[in-house]
Motif scaffolding. Structure first.
Motif, mmCIF file in Angstrom:
data_model
loop_
_atom_site.group_PDB
_atom_site.id
_atom_site.type_symbol
_atom_site.label_atom_id
_atom_site.label_comp_id
_atom_site.label_asym_id
_atom_site.label_seq_id
_atom_site.Cartn_x
_atom_site.Cartn_y
_atom_site.Cartn_z
ATOM 1 N N ASP A 1 -35.929 -27.884 5.737
ATOM 2 C CA ASP A 1 -35.922 -28.916 4.697
ATOM 3 C C ASP A 1 -34.874 -29.992 4.952
ATOM 4 N N ASP A 2 -34.128 -29.894 6.059
ATOM 5 C CA ASP A 2 -33.014 -30.799 6.286
ATOM 6 C C ASP A 2 -33.409 -32.270 6.165
ATOM 7 N N ASP A 3 -34.569 -32.624 6.712
ATOM 8 C CA ASP A 3 -34.988 -34.023 6.683
ATOM 9 C C ASP A 3 -35.260 -34.511 5.261
ATOM 10 N N HIS A 4 -35.477 -33.584 4.335
ATOM 11 C CA HIS A 4 -35.746 -33.967 2.955
ATOM 12 C C HIS A 4 -34.465 -34.119 2.139
ATOM 13 N N LEU A 5 -33.339 -33.683 2.695
ATOM 14 C CA LEU A 5 -32.101 -33.712 1.919
ATOM 15 C C LEU A 5 -31.561 -35.121 1.708
ATOM 16 N N ALA B 1 -21.725 -27.752 -12.715
ATOM 17 C CA ALA B 1 -21.499 -27.951 -14.149
ATOM 18 C C ALA B 1 -20.126 -28.566 -14.408
ATOM 19 N N ALA B 2 -19.169 -28.297 -13.513
ATOM 20 C CA ALA B 2 -17.816 -28.838 -13.663
ATOM 21 C C ALA B 2 -17.708 -30.271 -13.146
ATOM 22 N N GLY B 3 -18.836 -30.830 -12.675
ATOM 23 C CA GLY B 3 -18.831 -32.198 -12.202
ATOM 24 C C GLY B 3 -18.463 -32.359 -10.745
ATOM 25 N N GLU B 4 -18.413 -31.251 -10.018
ATOM 26 C CA GLU B 4 -18.065 -31.307 -8.602
ATOM 27 C C GLU B 4 -19.305 -31.170 -7.729
ATOM 28 N N THR B 5 -19.106 -31.046 -6.417
ATOM 29 C CA THR B 5 -20.209 -31.095 -5.459
ATOM 30 C C THR B 5 -20.393 -29.772 -4.735
ATOM 31 N N PRO B 6 -21.382 -28.970 -5.118
ATOM 32 C CA PRO B 6 -21.634 -27.731 -4.385
ATOM 33 C C PRO B 6 -22.456 -28.002 -3.122
ATOM 34 N N ALA C 1 -31.651 -39.715 -4.257
ATOM 35 C CA ALA C 1 -32.325 -39.715 -5.557
ATOM 36 C C ALA C 1 -31.409 -39.272 -6.689
ATOM 37 N N GLY C 2 -30.248 -38.696 -6.350
ATOM 38 C CA GLY C 2 -29.308 -38.320 -7.391
ATOM 39 C C GLY C 2 -28.878 -36.871 -7.412
ATOM 40 N N ALA C 3 -29.349 -36.054 -6.455
ATOM 41 C CA ALA C 3 -28.887 -34.663 -6.414
ATOM 42 C C ALA C 3 -27.382 -34.634 -6.165
ATOM 43 N N CYS C 4 -26.689 -33.726 -6.842
ATOM 44 C CA CYS C 4 -25.231 -33.673 -6.703
ATOM 45 C C CYS C 4 -24.793 -32.751 -5.581
ATOM 46 N N GLY C 5 -25.713 -31.943 -5.049
ATOM 47 C CA GLY C 5 -25.351 -31.025 -3.990
ATOM 48 C C GLY C 5 -26.540 -30.198 -3.562
ATOM 49 N N PHE C 6 -26.293 -29.254 -2.657
ATOM 50 C CA PHE C 6 -27.396 -28.440 -2.155
ATOM 51 C C PHE C 6 -26.890 -27.062 -1.758
ATOM 52 N N LEU C 7 -27.809 -26.123 -1.765
ATOM 53 C CA LEU C 7 -27.494 -24.741 -1.424
ATOM 54 C C LEU C 7 -28.681 -24.145 -0.696
ATOM 55 N N VAL C 8 -28.418 -23.346 0.337
ATOM 56 C CA VAL C 8 -29.513 -22.695 1.042
ATOM 57 C C VAL C 8 -30.094 -21.583 0.174
ATOM 58 N N LYS C 9 -31.393 -21.361 0.297
ATOM 59 C CA LYS C 9 -32.062 -20.370 -0.544
ATOM 60 C C LYS C 9 -31.620 -18.948 -0.255
ATOM 61 N N ASP C 10 -31.105 -18.711 0.944
ATOM 62 C CA ASP C 10 -30.661 -17.350 1.255
ATOM 63 C C ASP C 10 -29.160 -17.162 1.001
ATOM 64 N N ALA C 11 -28.591 -18.025 0.183
ATOM 65 C CA ALA C 11 -27.180 -17.864 -0.189
ATOM 66 C C ALA C 11 -27.007 -16.560 -0.960
ATOM 67 N N SER C 12 -25.796 -16.044 -0.948
ATOM 68 C CA SER C 12 -25.517 -14.808 -1.683
ATOM 69 C C SER C 12 -25.525 -15.091 -3.184
ATOM 70 N N ARG D 1 -31.588 -38.900 -17.468
ATOM 71 C CA ARG D 1 -30.452 -38.085 -17.924
ATOM 72 C C ARG D 1 -29.433 -37.966 -16.787
ATOM 73 N N PRO D 2 -28.647 -39.009 -16.559
ATOM 74 C CA PRO D 2 -27.712 -38.994 -15.422
ATOM 75 C C PRO D 2 -26.643 -37.909 -15.499
ATOM 76 N N ALA D 3 -26.404 -37.363 -16.704
ATOM 77 C CA ALA D 3 -25.393 -36.304 -16.831
ATOM 78 C C ALA D 3 -25.894 -34.960 -16.322
ATOM 79 N N VAL D 4 -27.215 -34.811 -16.178
ATOM 80 C CA VAL D 4 -27.771 -33.550 -15.682
ATOM 81 C C VAL D 4 -27.454 -33.419 -14.195
ATOM 82 N N ARG D 5 -26.951 -32.280 -13.801
ATOM 83 C CA ARG D 5 -26.555 -32.048 -12.419
ATOM 84 C C ARG D 5 -27.668 -31.310 -11.682
ATOM 85 N N VAL D 6 -28.243 -31.935 -10.675
ATOM 86 C CA VAL D 6 -29.340 -31.342 -9.917
ATOM 87 C C VAL D 6 -28.809 -30.783 -8.599
#
Length: 217
Positions: free
Chosen positions: A86-90, A119-124, A96-107, A73-78
């Motif tokens: 976890d930096d080395d795993h990013l 969801a808007a197709g951009e890169t968080p 693998a297809g992740a569109c972006g990343f966020l730290v777990k302690d984000a607000s 499902r390439p349209a799904v945004r991960v």
């Protein structure tokens, strides 16, 4: 309505994410998974718009799950949820297809904004994590890896913008530094994505670092 799938092996983390998403009028949680195997199945069954994906989980990890979901499902945004160690795993997760990343302690506001951005197709992304990734790329280039080649078709202004993207600047910050409009910067970034074939802003930043572009002070 943005359909969200939560993937994390910790029940309390999932509960917190669900409460946060349920508080947003434009989001609904369509499922929860405690490992990558469940995530792959639920992504097929529930067709989410955005998946919040933990990386380190039992049975199937987040990177493998991301690859499977992206393939079917390439349209799904991960969006990967990451911690400092976890930096080395990013890199594998992005490949693998992740569109972006966020730290777990984000607000809470940052997390909701990231879901909407994805969801808007951009890169968080979390700027601090991006800078660490760029630093890793620079260290690799200064070690044994050769500098990445940039397309010869880049204009001088595009190279300026690319260097600032690589330094982790936002579109608004780039606009201020180069005395341009934000819309003009967005146009340059879109052109850079097309010319370099990088696909998203994170890969574009890494290319800038790997190519040796620097920001002039």
């Amino acid at each position: 309505m943005i359909r969200v799938l939560l993937v994390d092996d910790q029940r309390l983390v999932r509960a917190g994410l669900r409460m946060l998403c349920d508080s947003a009028p434009d989001m609904t949680v369509v499922g929860e998974a405690e490992n990558g195997q469940q995530a792959i199945r639920l992504a097929e069954q529930m067709a989410p718009d955005v998946v919040l994906m933990d990386l380190r989980m039992p049975l199937v990890d987040g990177t493998a799950a991301t690859a499977r979901i992206h393939a079917s499902r390439p349209a799904v945004r991960v969006v990967v949820l990451t911690t400092f160690d976890d930096d080395d795993h990013l890199f594998p997760a992005l490949a693998a297809g992740a569109c972006g990343f966020l730290v777990k302690d984000a607000s809470p506001d940052e997390l909701l904004a990231a879901i909407r951005t994805a969801a808007a197709g951009e890169t968080p992304y979390s700027p601090g994590v991006l800078r660490r990734l760029v630093d890793q790329a620079v260290r690799a280039r200064l070690g044994e890896a050769p500098a990445a080649a940039l397309p010869p078709a880049l204009t001088a202004r595009e190279r300026d913008v690319l260097a600032l993207v690589g330094a982790g600047y936002s579109n608004r910050e780039i606009a201020e530094r180069l005395h341009l409009g934000v819309t003009t910067v967005k146009t340059h970034v879109t052109s850079l994505l097309a010319k370099t074939g990088t696909g998203n802003r994170i890969r574009l930043a890494l290319l800038a670092a790997q190519s040796g572009l620097t920001v002039e002070e």
